[in-house]
Structure formats: structure tokens, C-alpha cells
Enzyme design. Structure first.
Site, PDB file in Angstrom:
ATOM      1  CG  ASP A 152     -11.685   8.094   2.908  1.00 35.52           C
ATOM      2  OD1 ASP A 152     -10.665   7.667   2.850  1.00 35.52           O
ATOM      3  OD2 ASP A 152     -12.436   8.972   1.809  1.00 35.52           O
ATOM      4  CB  SER A 153      -4.625   8.828   3.229  1.00 35.13           C
ATOM      5  OG  SER A 153      -4.444   8.378   4.193  1.00 35.13           O
ATOM      6  CB  THR A 154      -4.155   3.313   2.383  1.00 37.99           C
ATOM      7  OG1 THR A 154      -2.842   4.159   1.474  1.00 37.99           O
ATOM      8  CG2 THR A 154      -5.077   3.162   1.257  1.00 37.99           C
ATOM      9  N   GLY A 179      -1.067  13.527  -4.090  1.00 35.11           N
ATOM     10  CA  GLY A 179      -2.018  14.847  -2.809  1.00 35.11           C
ATOM     11  C   GLY A 179      -1.049  15.527  -2.396  1.00 35.11           C
ATOM     12  CD  GLU A 229      -7.548   6.925  -5.310  1.00 29.83           C
ATOM     13  OE1 GLU A 229      -7.451   7.016  -4.512  1.00 29.83           O
ATOM     14  OE2 GLU A 229      -5.314   6.451  -5.367  1.00 29.83           O
TER      15      GLU A 229
HETATM   16  N1  SAM Z   1     -11.409   4.821   3.857  1.00 28.05           N
HETATM   17  C1  SAM Z   1     -10.115   4.041   3.662  1.00 28.05           C
HETATM   18  C2  SAM Z   1      -9.644   3.915   5.071  1.00 28.05           C
HETATM   19  O1  SAM Z   1      -9.291   4.374   5.597  1.00 28.05           O
HETATM   20  O2  SAM Z   1      -8.916   2.218   5.029  1.00 28.05           O
HETATM   21  C3  SAM Z   1      -9.365   4.626   2.401  1.00 28.05           C
HETATM   22  C4  SAM Z   1      -9.999   4.171   1.006  1.00 28.05           C
HETATM   23  S1  SAM Z   1      -9.398   5.022  -0.115  1.00 28.05           S
HETATM   24  C5  SAM Z   1      -9.487   3.511  -0.836  1.00 28.05           C
HETATM   25  C6  SAM Z   1      -8.150   4.720   0.172  1.00 28.05           C
HETATM   26  C7  SAM Z   1      -7.255   5.883  -1.376  1.00 28.05           C
HETATM   27  O3  SAM Z   1      -5.802   6.588  -1.442  1.00 28.05           O
HETATM   28  C8  SAM Z   1      -6.331   4.865  -1.711  1.00 28.05           C
HETATM   29  O4  SAM Z   1      -7.578   4.462  -3.168  1.00 28.05           O
HETATM   30  C9  SAM Z   1      -4.646   5.121  -2.106  1.00 28.05           C
HETATM   31  O5  SAM Z   1      -4.731   4.915  -3.377  1.00 28.05           O
HETATM   32  C10 SAM Z   1      -4.924   6.949  -2.237  1.00 28.05           C
HETATM   33  N2  SAM Z   1      -4.040   7.100  -2.025  1.00 28.05           N
HETATM   34  C11 SAM Z   1      -2.337   6.883  -1.484  1.00 28.05           C
HETATM   35  N3  SAM Z   1      -1.387   7.722  -1.393  1.00 28.05           N
HETATM   36  C12 SAM Z   1      -2.156   8.245  -1.915  1.00 28.05           C
HETATM   37  C13 SAM Z   1      -1.099  10.226  -2.265  1.00 28.05           C
HETATM   38  N4  SAM Z   1      -0.184  10.281  -2.202  1.00 28.05           N
HETATM   39  N5  SAM Z   1      -1.862  10.326  -2.676  1.00 28.05           N
HETATM   40  C14 SAM Z   1      -3.205  10.443  -3.437  1.00 28.05           C
HETATM   41  N6  SAM Z   1      -4.302   9.098  -2.965  1.00 28.05           N
HETATM   42  C15 SAM Z   1      -3.253   8.052  -2.198  1.00 28.05           C
END
Ligand code: SAM
Length: 283
Positions: free
Chosen positions: A155-157, A138, A106
Site C-alpha cells: 500500500d505504497s505511494t 519496506g 511505514e
Molecule cells: N493509498 C495510497 C495511494 O495509492 O496513493 C497510498 C497511501 S499510504 C499513505 C503510502 C505510504 O507509503 C506513505 O505514507 C509513504 O510514506 C509510504 N512509503 C513510501 N515508500 C516507502 C517505503 N520504501 N517503505 C515503506 N513505506 C513507504
């Protein structure tokens, strides 16, 4: 005070709910973070104004992103979750007795810390000795790790801000290279209703790196469009007709073997979308 939060979608549609308490807001190094107590949805995590998860409906998404690929793999031992700092996906992965280790990568440590504090029903899995948490990007992780995985869950934004790189052919290629020969990748691929271009692009890009690609659907009531897609790239395994044969059933609220099979039955407009027709309910 009568306080309401609205997530505004580019289509001009929104999701509104009553906030009984603002538990936390801050600007982290990567995004605006809010944790809200709502009247009807329990606690809600909001990043950059977009609902990520709520206590009321998180199980739809977390069970479907985790159990469909894990039950499609004959023996998932090593699992990688990219994003997912709330912990909900890790919690579901750890329900599978075959899993020996799950790495969570994350980018934003504040998401992890705040979900540990305010949403413990999701983050509980992060305390399991099989869960290894890494704070980092990631794409850098998949490019540099020497580990190999049976299943990778993205499971990203949505593809904005730091998550843009997680929706590129480069990322899927690098992820495929750290999967074992029978490995499976699943990425959340947006809503075919509210963002059909993102769904079809993700499906096409994953198909460039995997010989077998399938899309499946699940409802997520608080996400734009309410119908969410997941794209599964597989090096070897076709969707198993009897997904859970010989494995004990898990304690779930949404997932069942029947739901698993049915999730791959696609409505006509989604089939057309994946064929490049881009027919959708907005047009
Ligand atoms: N279930 C959710 C949705 O579909 O909207 C996703 C929830 S989860 C909290 C998404 C996470 O991805 C966030 O906490 C964000 O910080 C993380 N994220 C975004 N870009 C990323 C990257 N390049 N590498 C790792 N994590 C990342």
C-alpha cells in the site's frame, strides 16, 4: 478566504476541491505532508502534492486492497502491510477473524502520527493488539525479516521518492521469499488510464516472481483516472470462484463477493495493455 487545492497530473488534468481548513503542513524527512479539511471529501491526506486518501472515498481502496487477497487465501493468519501509514488497510485486514498478527512497515513516522491525530477513522486499527507498527523501509524489511506471511499488501505511494524501490523486481522477489508456500501478494499498481506504463510494468515484474498473476480493478474517485488497478501474485491459489464460501461476511461499504469476482473482469484496453499492446484511452 475561498481556498481551493488542485492535484495536478502530468497528463494536464487535475482534481480540484475546496479547502475549508488547512489542518497541517510540514516537510518530513521523506516528503511534503498536508492534511486538509475539504468541503466535499472530508479530511484529505496529501503527500508531495498527491492525494493519498480522503475520508469520503477511502473505503473503495482500502476494502479492495485488503479483502480481495484475504478472501482468496483459505486462512490468512499473518499479514504484512508495506506503506499504508494512514492505517486504513490495517483496519480492513483486522476485520478478518483468522488474522492473528498484522505488521505495518511505514517509512515515514510523521504519516502515522498525523493520521492518528487527524484521521482517526482510518488509523483506529493501529491501536489493535494484533497490529505491530515498524517505522522503516519496506525493501529493507522484506530482505531482513525472519517472519513468514500468508498475505503481503503493498500500500505504497506511487513510484516516486522512497516508494521507487517498492516497484522493482528485487522487491517482489524478496517479498515472495518471505511468503508461505500458499502466500499471496497484492500491490497497488497505479491507474491503467492515467499511468498505463506503471500498471503494465508492475504486472510484468510481479509475474517474474509468482507463478500466478492477476490484475483487478476498482474505482477510487479521487485518484487520477478514477479507475485503479491492483496486481495479485500468488504462489498457489487461483482466484477462488466462490471467494467467501464458508467464511462470515464482513461489514463493508464497497466489497461484496460479487464485486470481488467482477473486479477481475478486465476491459479490452486493459487486456491489451497487459499483453504489451499498451493501448489506452490517451492514445
Ligand atoms: N493509498 C495510497 C495511494 O495509492 O496513493 C497510498 C497511501 S499510504 C499513505 C503510502 C505510504 O507509503 C506513505 O505514507 C509513504 O510514506 C509510504 N512509503 C513510501 N515508500 C516507502 C517505503 N520504501 N517503505 C515503506 N513505506 C513507504
Amino acid at each position: 478566504m475561498d481556498l481551493w487545492f488542485t492535484e495536478k497530473h502530468p497528463s494536464g488534468v487535475g482534481l480540484t476541491c475546496r479547502v475549508t481548513k488547512t489542518l497541517h503542513t510540514e516537510r518530513s524527512a521523506y516528503q511534503d505532508i498536508a492534511v486538509l479539511q475539504t468541503q466535499g471529501l472530508g479530511r484529505m491526506l496529501v503527500l508531495d502534492g498527491l492525494v493519498q486518501t480522503t475520508e469520503a472515498d477511502e473505503f473503495f481502496y482500502h476494502e479492495m486492497i485488503a479483502h480481495v487477497p484475504l478472501f482468496s487465501h483459505p486462512c490468512p493468519r499473518h499479514v504484512l502491510v508495506i506503506g499504508g501509514g494512514d492505517g486504513g488497510t490495517v483496519r480492513e485486514v483486522l476485520k478478518h477473524p483468522s488474522v492473528q498478527r498484522v505488521d505495518l512497515v511505514e517509512i515515514d513516522s510523521r504519516v502515522i502520527e498525523l493520521c492518528r491525530q487527524y484521521m482517526p477513522s482510518l488509523s483506529t486499527g493501529l491501536n489493535d493488539p494484533r497490529a505491530v507498527v515498524t517505522v522503516g523501509d519496506g525493501i529493507e524489511y522484506v530482505r531482513t525479516t525472519t517472519r513468514k506471511y500468508d498475505v503481503i499488501l503493498v500500500d505504497s505511494t506511487d513510484p516516486i521518492g522512497p516508494a521507487v524501490v517498492l516497484f522493482t523486481p528485487d522487491f517482489y522477489r524478496a517479498a515472495a521469499s518471505i511468503l508461505n508456500p500458499d502466500g499471496i501478494l497484492v500491490a497497488q499498481s497505479d491507474s491503467p488510464i492515467s499511468n498505463p506504463e506503471s500498471t503494465s510494468r508492475t504486472y510484468a515484474f510481479i509475474g517474474e516472481s509468482f507463478p500466478i498473476v492477476n490484475l483487478y480493478l476498482a474505482p477510487v474517485p479521487t485518484y487520477p483516472g478514477a479507475v485503479w488497478s491492483f496486481t495479485m501474485g500468488s504462489k498457489k491459489h487461483l482466484l477462488l470462484p466462490d471467494a467467501v464460501s464458508g467464511r462470515p461476511p464482513l461489514e463493508t461499504r464497497y466489497y461484496t463477493p460479487e464485486v470481488h469476482r467482477a473486479a477481475f473482469a478486465l476491459p479490452r484496453f486493459v487486456i491489451d495493455l497487459l499483453r504489451g499492446g499498451c493501448s489506452n484511452v490517451r492514445s
